[in-house]
Design a protein around this motif. Structure first.
Motif, PDB file in Angstrom:
ATOM      1  N   UNK A 111      54.062  31.443  25.351  1.00 12.92           N
ATOM      2  CA  UNK A 111      53.263  30.925  24.738  1.00 12.92           C
ATOM      3  C   UNK A 111      51.857  31.920  24.523  1.00 12.92           C
ATOM      4  N   UNK A 112      52.760  33.399  24.993  1.00 14.24           N
ATOM      5  CA  UNK A 112      51.891  34.188  24.002  1.00 14.24           C
ATOM      6  C   UNK A 112      50.927  34.564  22.712  1.00 14.24           C
ATOM      7  N   UNK A 113      50.073  34.652  22.492  1.00 10.75           N
ATOM      8  CA  UNK A 113      49.148  34.208  20.617  1.00 10.75           C
ATOM      9  C   UNK A 113      49.171  35.687  20.877  1.00 10.75           C
ATOM     10  N   UNK A 114      49.692  36.019  19.214  1.00 11.92           N
ATOM     11  CA  UNK A 114      49.214  36.947  18.421  1.00 11.92           C
ATOM     12  C   UNK A 114      48.206  38.202  18.578  1.00 11.92           C
ATOM     13  N   UNK A 115      46.590  37.095  18.771  1.00 15.44           N
ATOM     14  CA  UNK A 115      45.508  37.957  18.754  1.00 15.44           C
ATOM     15  C   UNK A 115      45.829  38.832  20.231  1.00 15.44           C
ATOM     16  N   UNK A 116      46.088  38.181  20.929  1.00 12.97           N
ATOM     17  CA  UNK A 116      46.633  38.983  22.533  1.00 12.97           C
ATOM     18  C   UNK A 116      47.241  40.229  22.818  1.00 12.97           C
ATOM     19  N   UNK A 117      49.007  39.902  21.881  1.00 12.03           N
ATOM     20  CA  UNK A 117      49.157  41.049  21.570  1.00 12.03           C
ATOM     21  C   UNK A 117      49.784  41.728  20.737  1.00 12.03           C
ATOM     22  N   UNK A 118      49.279  41.517  19.117  1.00  5.58           N
ATOM     23  CA  UNK A 118      49.015  42.704  18.091  1.00  5.58           C
ATOM     24  C   UNK A 118      47.710  43.761  19.350  1.00  5.58           C
ATOM     25  N   UNK A 119      48.387  45.027  18.836  1.00  9.31           N
ATOM     26  CA  UNK A 119      47.579  46.237  19.463  1.00  9.31           C
ATOM     27  C   UNK A 119      46.688  47.163  18.250  1.00  9.31           C
ATOM     28  N   UNK A 120      45.592  47.311  18.379  1.00  8.82           N
ATOM     29  CA  UNK A 120      44.475  48.177  17.786  1.00  8.82           C
ATOM     30  C   UNK A 120      45.496  49.694  17.661  1.00  8.82           C
ATOM     31  N   UNK A 121      45.132  50.434  16.260  1.00  5.94           N
ATOM     32  CA  UNK A 121      45.485  51.397  16.520  1.00  5.94           C
ATOM     33  C   UNK A 121      44.672  52.518  16.448  1.00  5.94           C
ATOM     34  N   UNK A 122      44.352  53.652  16.177  1.00  5.15           N
ATOM     35  CA  UNK A 122      43.260  54.486  16.360  1.00  5.15           C
ATOM     36  C   UNK A 122      42.732  54.651  14.826  1.00  5.15           C
ATOM     37  N   UNK A 123      43.748  54.321  13.857  1.00  5.03           N
ATOM     38  CA  UNK A 123      43.200  53.970  12.549  1.00  5.03           C
ATOM     39  C   UNK A 123      42.148  53.105  12.848  1.00  5.03           C
ATOM     40  N   UNK A 124      41.398  53.399  11.530  1.00  2.00           N
ATOM     41  CA  UNK A 124      40.185  51.630  11.558  1.00  2.00           C
ATOM     42  C   UNK A 124      40.569  50.966  10.751  1.00  2.00           C
ATOM     43  N   UNK A 125      40.449  49.478  11.041  1.00  2.00           N
ATOM     44  CA  UNK A 125      40.472  48.725  10.123  1.00  2.00           C
ATOM     45  C   UNK A 125      42.413  48.073  10.888  1.00  2.00           C
TER      46      UNK A 125
END
Length: 233
Positions: A111-125
């Motif tokens: 039940x985990x959401x995409x928004x919770x699981x996606x990881x931000x990178x050091x590359x902007x955007x």
């Protein structure tokens, strides 16, 4: 014998992020050219917001292309999500040095959401959804209604979503996702991709009415200024 060993190898390696580490190189410029062509291919009634990148077989440069395209799109200020949907031989977490304990397979099976699981990178955007733990049934997961919901959520959250897929001739994963995405890029590699396999890949994509935007010819060495080519029908 060496060629045979490489074609049948199972270990995956991180790919070169040339668009990031050497942005003034001719190869990086070719990725920006591909980005521009894709933007022109997107129209009001046929938007290209989700893109599948695949190849006929392994080691032809699909992950290299996916990663570098994601970077050049992010460099324009667009909010980009790169999804490692090759759940059989994932490489994106290695390339960007990210944790892969949770990823696409986790979102699809829990039940985990995409928004919770996606990881931000050091590359902007640029955000990345890694493959997650290996699943015994990737094709079933990608073909599920849950996958359709994830794609809708991704469209809502991001300007561009790029899926790095398994080779299309080997398994059905890329066919399934190409039928859902706005467009598909097919990657071929000089002195590696077989003509019959490339034709088979196109037939497989045509069968699911995928919108093939073009073929990226990868690894040409005759002319450094033309290391990558792109054409669209």
């Amino acid at each position: 014998m060496k060629l045979k060993k490489e074609r049948t190898g199972t270990k995956t390696q991180p790919v070169s992020l040339v668009s990031l580490v050497d942005p003034s190189s001719p190869v990086a410029e070719q990725y920006r050219t591909i980005r521009t062509n894709l933007q022109f291919a997107s129209s009001a009634d046929q938007q290209v917001q989700s893109l599948v990148v695949t190849s006929s077989g392994p080691s032809e440069g699909k992950s290299l292309t996916s990663a570098n395209l994601a970077i050049v799109f992010a460099q324009t200020g667009q909010n980009v999500l790169l999804v490692d949907a090759d759940m059989r031989k994932p490489t994106i977490h290695k390339t960007f040095q990210l944790n892969n304990e949770a990823g696409l397979s986790t979102v699809l099976s829990t039940g985990v959401s995409l928004e919770e699981t996606a990881q931000k990178t050091t590359i902007e955007n640029l955000s990345i959804l890694t493959s997650g733990p290996k699943s015994p049934n990737p094709s079933e997961l990608l073909g599920s209604e849950k996958m359709n919901q994830i794609m809708e959520e991704a469209r809502h959250l991001f300007d561009m979503v790029i899926f790095d897929m398994s080779p299309v001739v080997t398994v059905t994963d890329a066919q399934i996702m190409s039928s859902k995405a706005d467009g598909t890029l097919l990657v071929a590699r000089e002195n590696w991709t077989r003509k019959d396999a490339l034709n088979q890949a196109k037939e497989s994509l045509d069968l699911v009415q995928a919108r093939i935007l073009g073929v990226i010819y990868n690894g040409a060495k005759q002319d450094k200024d033309k290391a990558y080519y792109y054409y669209s029908d």
